[in-house]
Design a protein around this motif. Sequence first.
Motif, PDB file in Angstrom:
ATOM      1  N   GLY A  95     -26.365 -46.971 -54.306  1.00 34.53           N
ATOM      2  CA  GLY A  95     -26.647 -46.405 -51.838  1.00 34.53           C
ATOM      3  C   GLY A  95     -27.720 -45.694 -52.634  1.00 34.53           C
ATOM      4  N   TYR A  96     -28.467 -45.128 -54.009  1.00 36.90           N
ATOM      5  CA  TYR A  96     -29.338 -44.475 -53.147  1.00 36.90           C
ATOM      6  C   TYR A  96     -30.824 -44.598 -53.994  1.00 36.90           C
ATOM      7  N   GLU A 100     -38.537 -45.151 -56.352  1.00 36.66           N
ATOM      8  CA  GLU A 100     -38.050 -46.248 -55.106  1.00 36.66           C
ATOM      9  C   GLU A 100     -38.006 -47.577 -56.432  1.00 36.66           C
ATOM     10  N   SER A 130     -37.234 -35.042 -47.856  1.00 39.67           N
ATOM     11  CA  SER A 130     -38.529 -35.423 -46.264  1.00 39.67           C
ATOM     12  C   SER A 130     -38.310 -36.324 -46.085  1.00 39.67           C
ATOM     13  N   TYR A 131     -38.974 -37.388 -47.143  1.00 42.60           N
ATOM     14  CA  TYR A 131     -38.738 -39.171 -46.018  1.00 42.60           C
ATOM     15  C   TYR A 131     -37.500 -39.413 -46.199  1.00 42.60           C
ATOM     16  N   VAL A 159     -32.710 -29.458 -44.775  1.00 46.31           N
ATOM     17  CA  VAL A 159     -33.086 -28.989 -45.560  1.00 46.31           C
ATOM     18  C   VAL A 159     -34.438 -28.181 -46.421  1.00 46.31           C
ATOM     19  N   ARG A 185     -34.218 -38.287 -45.790  1.00 45.84           N
ATOM     20  CA  ARG A 185     -33.946 -37.306 -44.003  1.00 45.84           C
ATOM     21  C   ARG A 185     -34.450 -37.659 -43.284  1.00 45.84           C
ATOM     22  N   ASN A 186     -35.986 -37.739 -43.093  1.00 50.82           N
ATOM     23  CA  ASN A 186     -36.340 -37.279 -41.457  1.00 50.82           C
ATOM     24  C   ASN A 186     -36.220 -39.383 -41.487  1.00 50.82           C
ATOM     25  N   VAL A 187     -36.944 -40.487 -42.208  1.00 47.03           N
ATOM     26  CA  VAL A 187     -37.858 -41.644 -41.792  1.00 47.03           C
ATOM     27  C   VAL A 187     -36.892 -42.108 -42.307  1.00 47.03           C
ATOM     28  N   LEU A 188     -35.279 -42.301 -43.072  1.00 45.89           N
ATOM     29  CA  LEU A 188     -34.497 -43.775 -43.286  1.00 45.89           C
ATOM     30  C   LEU A 188     -33.490 -43.181 -42.737  1.00 45.89           C
ATOM     31  N   TYR A 189     -33.379 -41.626 -42.552  1.00 46.37           N
ATOM     32  CA  TYR A 189     -31.668 -41.429 -41.807  1.00 46.37           C
ATOM     33  C   TYR A 189     -31.848 -40.123 -41.047  1.00 46.37           C
ATOM     34  N   PRO A 190     -32.544 -40.729 -40.172  1.00 47.01           N
ATOM     35  CA  PRO A 190     -32.824 -39.281 -39.019  1.00 47.01           C
ATOM     36  C   PRO A 190     -31.329 -39.107 -38.207  1.00 47.01           C
ATOM     37  N   GLU A 191     -30.488 -39.738 -38.416  1.00 46.97           N
ATOM     38  CA  GLU A 191     -29.167 -40.235 -37.452  1.00 46.97           C
ATOM     39  C   GLU A 191     -28.365 -38.812 -38.368  1.00 46.97           C
ATOM     40  N   GLN A 208     -41.367 -34.203 -50.921  1.00 49.29           N
ATOM     41  CA  GLN A 208     -41.535 -35.580 -49.934  1.00 49.29           C
ATOM     42  C   GLN A 208     -40.405 -36.046 -49.958  1.00 49.29           C
TER      43      GLN A 208
END
Lengths: 982, 85
Positions: free
Chosen positions: A875-876, A698, A733-734, A747, A736-742, A730
Amino acid sequence: MSVMWRLADGGLIDRTKPVRFRFDGQAMTGYAGDTLASALLANGVRLFGRSFKYHRPRGLLSAGVEEPSALVGAGVGGRFEPNTRATDLFLYDGLDAVSQNRWPSLSFDAMAVNQLIAPFIPAGFYYKTFLGPPSLWKLYEHAIRAAAGLGKPPQLPDADAYERRAAFCDVLVVGAGPAGLSAALAAARSGARVAVCDLDARPGGSLLGDPATIADQSSTDWIASAIAELEALGARLLFRTTAFGFYDHNMVYLAERVTEPGAKPTSGDIAQRMWRMRAGAVVLAQGAIERPLPFAENDRPGVMLAGAARTYVNRFAVKPGSSAVVATSADDAYGAAFSLDKAGVKIAGIADLRSEDEISPAILRRARERFEVVTGAHPRAALVGSGRAKGLEVLVDGRARTFEADLIAVSGGLNPSVHLHMQAGGGLDWNPRRGVFTPVSPRQGQLSAGACAGHTILSDVVADGWRAGLEAASRLGFSAAAGAAPVVLSEPLDAGVCAFAPAPGAHLKTVFVDPQNDVTMSDLDLAWREGYRSVEHMKRYTTLGMATDQGKTSNLMGLARLALNEGRPAPDVGLTTFRPPFTPTTLGLWVGEDAGFHVTPLRRAPLYEQHAAHNPPWQAVGYWRRPRAYIRPGETLATAALREAKTVRERVGITDVSTLGKFEVSGPDAAALLEKVLATSVSKLAVGRGRYTFMLREDGFVNDDGTVWRTGETRFLLTSSTGGADRMAQLLSYVRNVLYPELKVGVANVQEHYAAVAVAGPKAREVIAKLFEGADPPRHMSSARGSMAGVPALILAASYSGERAFEVYVASHSAPGVWAALEAASADLGGCAYGLEALEILRVEKGHVETGGEIDGRTSAHDLCLEKMLNPRGGYMGALAQTRPAFSDPNRLQFVGIESLGGPIPEGGMLVERPGFAVQGHVTAAGVRVLEPGYVGLALLRGGRAREGEELMAHSPTRTMTARVRVCSPVFHDPAGERYRD
Amino acid sequence: MMLIPCPYCGPRAQSEFTFDRPVEAITRPDGSAPELIRNLFTRDNPKGPSRELWRHTYGCRSWITLTRDTVTHEISDVTPVGASQ
């Protein structure tokens, strides 16, 4: 000699069990139930150690864990335990104990010369040595360092085994004295599951040294019946077990001494056990610690806490002296006078700081029937003869008066032990008359009971324990009928007045406040004069309370002195933080079973046994072990690695890459997710194609690199380095699940599902063609599905080595058969297996960056010459952070190649113009040319991208290696990539 | 050693969890650079309730948000995050 000090009868020792031990080489005997301290006293020993800085002769101050002076080394070899309190070591046959901090002997300690230079080494002198010339400091620093410390560490590995256990209970009771046993009974009878711990070898606490009548029984009988009842009610009783740390949410750590320090455990047993006890409620019944008095020479052998003197008589049947004077500011010490008197010690008198009307009349009257009691007596100095106390001088109405005695029993009142209460979180209430803090506002609801809550009369102590036990149990919903509390009849006792100030005219330089660190009253005043006026500064400047006893007998006196100098009340000055452990814990306790082979987990890749059969040197990569090379007879690691690398370049080699990170990413939004995680684009990849890729953190620095392959319309396989695999998992997962759950994507971490073998070299395609069925060997950067050795296989054509290469992916459990087939097929063509060393040589020649080398968490994509691959759409992860100004500083460490103009290049060496000149970079990897002579390396060099052609030195003073090098392109072998491109 | 009530597994020891960041620092990579940098490096240090993102890494591996009082370590309002897996 020993007969004189041991009383003919009485005590809680077992006279039917004599125990033989040695102290400083001298053979002695004691009894089962003795501590080393009581046994030494019984043998007439009065000199127990030498003090830390001044090497003053020291005796025994206490009978408990608060002992600051009588520290010994117990045991031998790998069981040697230094800094063991003689009062906290129960005698066992064959105990070998030595005194500390003295040379050549305890009685003649050459370092006692420090007392002559005492004026030059007060508290804080060491900091002042830093102000002098550095050259001089380097001279005396050696002497200071050699003189520092108390005990010597053991020289052999720990011979013992340790264990850790987790446990639960409804009510944990810390302390099995009168309050603790009452609390435990109340809680257990109410129906709660109770655990009781006590650091002593037997229950009873203060009753062991000060017997009384409880519920119409002798305290010995009452204790026994309480224990029997607790056992019948299913309580867990842990003795020799110290609750040393109170952590969050009622988690209390206990240290159980299964075996005494230095002793050999009975066969197969452990030395110590750590309990992590999670309790529903905690009752703290830790008791109170007696305070000494401040007067000159108060650290001399012969000065002892009054309660300890009483304990030696009543519990251990030992006379701590032949004549005694009791100096006190509280009623409790009178009991010591009575006990000593009954044991035949001649009482020279009682010197009471208080005035007549402050002392309980009944006690005073009883005392005066037997001895002289002088009130308003302020102790000023111990009289010294042959290094020991031989009397006490007190001031009464300004006039000096002396008592002759070889035992000075002192008491400044009882200090409630609030350590665990404060560790759990809570407040303290100050009692100005007694000069003590009592626990209030428990943050975790911990219940303090008995002496540690401030009670000093036994009837109050027992009743308070009962109350706390009931409350703890009922809070958890246990309210069975518990009956009535045990009845105790106690006479009123005055808890005493604080006695923090020495008598006028006392020589402050020998008024010891913290004996273990040799901190005197004059040191405290010095610190205050020099401006160290916060309690935290006073502590650290003087080291008061920083020794192994953590100031159990000294903190409050130091605080009071600071308050006096500040002209403020003590609670305003504040206290330093109470931290675990309450008493020192041995490292083995924390390590537990994670020792030796078990110090870290071992992750075996699917082909581990296949490699192990060759007995290779292993490289630890995280918890994995990877073979460094397959060394043949007559080879060294270096020659084997070079042979393997040559075989890859000239024919073919196979290597196990199963430990690489691997992720299956699938779903309609798979490409979208990947383009948020990876710094390169993926959406343009056709099905069956792959590319090199890398990921940023980040903060914009490169995190890891790998490859990504589109294996289906909405399906990708992502690989990463071995070391970065967990970080990648990690991060994925972060995102996929926290930032872009939609996002519609799944994965899966398939690192362990697939084994992977890389086949590389000019003949690699031949090997694959021979074994791969169902499809042709894929072209460079393409994938193909088929089968090999009868199992499904996915082949990815990518090259790390610089030769044409194929990575064969199969299910882990199928790996051995596939490896065997590949090994045979490549051997037929003159190939071999290659390990990590060869892999490294090959990748260095090709200038591939590696996680852990060039990707070290401080390099950006531009630093690593990867900026052309960055996804222009952005955007990455990390895209925005790398726009920060520092990232475009041209003088950053940048990735370059270096070729040696002479001999080998030192890996890790510094890049400099000449040795001794400013460091401009460092060598991240050093290797050799494979097919021609030459030494090459990779490096990070300031502004390196613009410095091609420059000559520098690669210099390593630790390896004493230096090489003259030229900065060049990092791709040494086949720069156009002709060997593997189609 | 806090006890953290995982919505799926019940109360488990703190050592099974990893702390990630305060909830207000969760930032998508496609936002504004100043906001991202600020959330990454400039964070509050509240004395009192702190809303935080944790993961039950050595348990069910789900992501959760919870309120932790930085003084008393009281844990409350534990909720699962997004499409937890």
